[in-house]
Design an enzyme around this catalytic site. Structure first.
Site, PDB file in Angstrom:
ATOM      1  N   ASP A 164     143.631  54.016  44.030  1.00 51.60           N
ATOM      2  CA  ASP A 164     143.294  52.751  44.406  1.00 51.60           C
ATOM      3  C   ASP A 164     144.400  52.202  44.722  1.00 51.60           C
ATOM      4  OD1 ASP A 164     142.104  50.125  44.885  1.00 51.60           O
ATOM      5  OD2 ASP A 164     143.238  49.740  43.260  1.00 51.60           O
ATOM      6  N   SER A 186     137.117  49.468  45.352  1.00 53.28           N
ATOM      7  CA  SER A 186     139.017  49.266  44.199  1.00 53.28           C
ATOM      8  C   SER A 186     138.809  48.897  43.038  1.00 53.28           C
ATOM      9  CB  SER A 186     139.569  48.631  45.713  1.00 53.28           C
ATOM     10  OG  SER A 186     140.752  47.991  45.114  1.00 53.28           O
ATOM     11  N   LYS A 190     139.060  51.041  39.481  1.00 54.13           N
ATOM     12  CA  LYS A 190     139.948  50.732  38.139  1.00 54.13           C
ATOM     13  C   LYS A 190     138.596  50.521  36.845  1.00 54.13           C
ATOM     14  CE  LYS A 190     141.689  47.996  41.188  1.00 54.13           C
ATOM     15  NZ  LYS A 190     142.038  47.355  42.074  1.00 54.13           N
TER      16      LYS A 190
HETATM   17  N1  URA Z   1     141.348  43.186  44.695  1.00 55.22           N
HETATM   18  C1  URA Z   1     140.831  44.783  43.893  1.00 55.22           C
HETATM   19  O1  URA Z   1     141.910  45.274  42.879  1.00 55.22           O
HETATM   20  N2  URA Z   1     140.976  45.629  45.007  1.00 55.22           N
HETATM   21  C2  URA Z   1     140.010  44.681  46.238  1.00 55.22           C
HETATM   22  O2  URA Z   1     140.024  45.784  47.660  1.00 55.22           O
HETATM   23  C3  URA Z   1     140.015  43.361  46.403  1.00 55.22           C
HETATM   24  C4  URA Z   1     140.274  42.316  45.534  1.00 55.22           C
END
Ligand code: URA
Length: 430
Positions: A164, A186, A190
């Site tokens: 990411d 994304s 996480k």
């Molecule tokens: N926050 C994130 O972590 N990723 C994105 O793509 C947009 C906002």
């Protein structure tokens, strides 16, 4: 691992075809490890931006991003884990109140956060306004703080979803950030790698948010809830309004002060409403018996806040810094503040120094905007509507320009805008 041609993948996606699981896994691994160059990855991201992804493709893409790094193991903690993620807005300081509140309700809250980019602030930047507070913790420190204090807000380490980090940096410079599958993968890669068992998403909708319409925000929320549930994370989402500032402040130390007021039992009504709505969702997903409103009123969340700040090197009794320059924007007429645009205030706070344009830029702890009136409140000609806080006078003209056309004074208050707009849960759960 099989070898594919990146050009074939780009052409297939460009023409609207779904990519196969092996192709996706091969691409994510190849790009993360430097075997696929930026120009080809950029072309694939742009093809995804235009053609989106099927649910199965998105699931494999997200899994490959999770597998690019480590996964925290929180299974040894005594308390149920639950986290919250916001898609970002102006004055959005909810995490600062919510993390200690949920720990006081009996959860362990592993809030691995990011920094702000552009007009929307970042939780770590806010907390760094507290002298000595440390955002970087080792995995062992995260686990021990979760066990001892019940809540940790810290930076996501380099080992978590490294794919990411690379893909986000490329999206940032190729115009491919606002893509629902790319945002969903994304965020969720996480959060799943972080190891939480339950997750509530605050998907912001409105001028100050990524998602400007309810329909788009709902699509993003559904994609993220589906991904979370498919990975065994109990996930729900609220869509909440972001057409105006949340609370009365936008800026790092300014927002920490407002959060502390809220933990002390005061704070602005809208901030309390959004925080408690998210807290109730978290309590339900984590099967906590406590009522978050009672716990907030009891002062127990403030005790956790103090322990959480101290555990990361900050002094909860230290005075937060103030800016040396405060300029006011005054009401042009008597009446009621009709509209106060979140994006205008967010850009003004950013230009005053509260946010960054590039990842490596420093941010000012003191800069930001204080709203002396919020939508629906009476104002008098010549009296302050907004305060602009900065330590650099040369930044004022840009901030003032951002606010031009950003508010209206009207004769009568309109109906207040609803804050909690929608709720998305996994199929089968109420
Ligand atoms: N926050 C994130 O972590 N990723 C994105 O793509 C947009 C906002």
């Amino acid at each position: 691992m099989s070898d594919f041609s990146v050009v074939d993948l780009i052409c297939a996606k460009r023409d609207g075809q779904a990519l196969g699981p092996d192709e996706i896994t091969w691409f994510i691994d190849g790009y993360t490890n430097g075997r696929i160059p930026d120009e080809q990855a950029s072309a694939l991201l742009m093809a995804i931006y235009f053609q989106a992804m099927e649910p199965d493709e998105l699931a494999v893409w997200t899994q490959a991003m999770i597998d690019s790094g480590e996964r925290l193991d929180l299974s040894g903690l005594e308390h149920p884990t639950v986290d919250k993620h916001s898609t970002g807005g102006v004055g959005d300081k909810v995490s600062l109140v919510l993390a200690p509140l949920m720990a006081a309700c009996g959860a362990a809250v592993p809030q691995l956060s990011g920094r702000g980019l552009g007009h929307s602030g970042g939780t770590l930047d806010k907390l760094e306004a507290i002298a000595g507070w440390r955002a970087s913790l080792s995995n062992a420190e995260i686990l021990s703080q979760l066990a001892d204090v019940g809540a940790v807000i810290c930076a996501a380490g380099a080992g978590l979803a490294p794919a990411d980090r690379r893909i986000y940096a490329l999206r940032d410079v190729t115009g491919t950030v606002p893509s629902i599958p790319l945002i969903a993968s994304s965020i969720m890669s996480k959060k799943i790698a972080e190891g939480t068992s339950a997750l509530v998403l605050d998907v912001k909708v409105g001028s100050g948010a990524f998602m400007k319409t309810h329909a788009l925000a709902r699509q993003l929320a559904e994609a993220m809830v589906t991904l979370g549930e498919a990975h065994g994370v109990r996930t729900a989402a609220l869509l909440t309004g972001m057409d105006t500032v949340l609370g009365r402040t936008a800026g790092n130390a300014l927002e920490v002060r407002e959060s502390i007021e809220t933990l002390a039992g005061g704070g602005p009504d809208d901030l309390v409403e959004v925080t408690l709505a998210l807290a109730r969702e978290m309590a339900e997903l984590a099967d906590l018996g406590a009522d978050p409103a009672d716990v907030l009123a009891s002062g127990a969340a403030m005790d956790v806040w103090r322990a959480m700040i101290a555990a990361q090197g900050g002094d909860p009794d230290d005075d937060l810094p103030w800016a040396s320059i405060v300029e006011t924007v005054n009401a042009p007429a008597d009446g009621v503040l009709g509209r106060l645009d979140a994006l205008a205030v967010g850009i003004a706070a950013w230009r005053l120094g509260a946010g960054r344009a590039r990842k490596e830029d420093p941010v000012s702890p003191t800069a930001g905007v204080v709203c002396r009136a919020v939508e629906g409140e009476p104002v008098r000609a010549g009296e302050p509507l907004l305060e602009l806080h900065t330590d650099d006078e040369s930044l004022l003209p840009g901030a003032l320009a951002a606010l031009e056309g950003g508010f209206t004074v009207v004769a009568e208050a309109g109906a207040p805008r609803p804050l909690i707009l929608d709720r998305v849960t996994a199929g089968g759960r109420a």
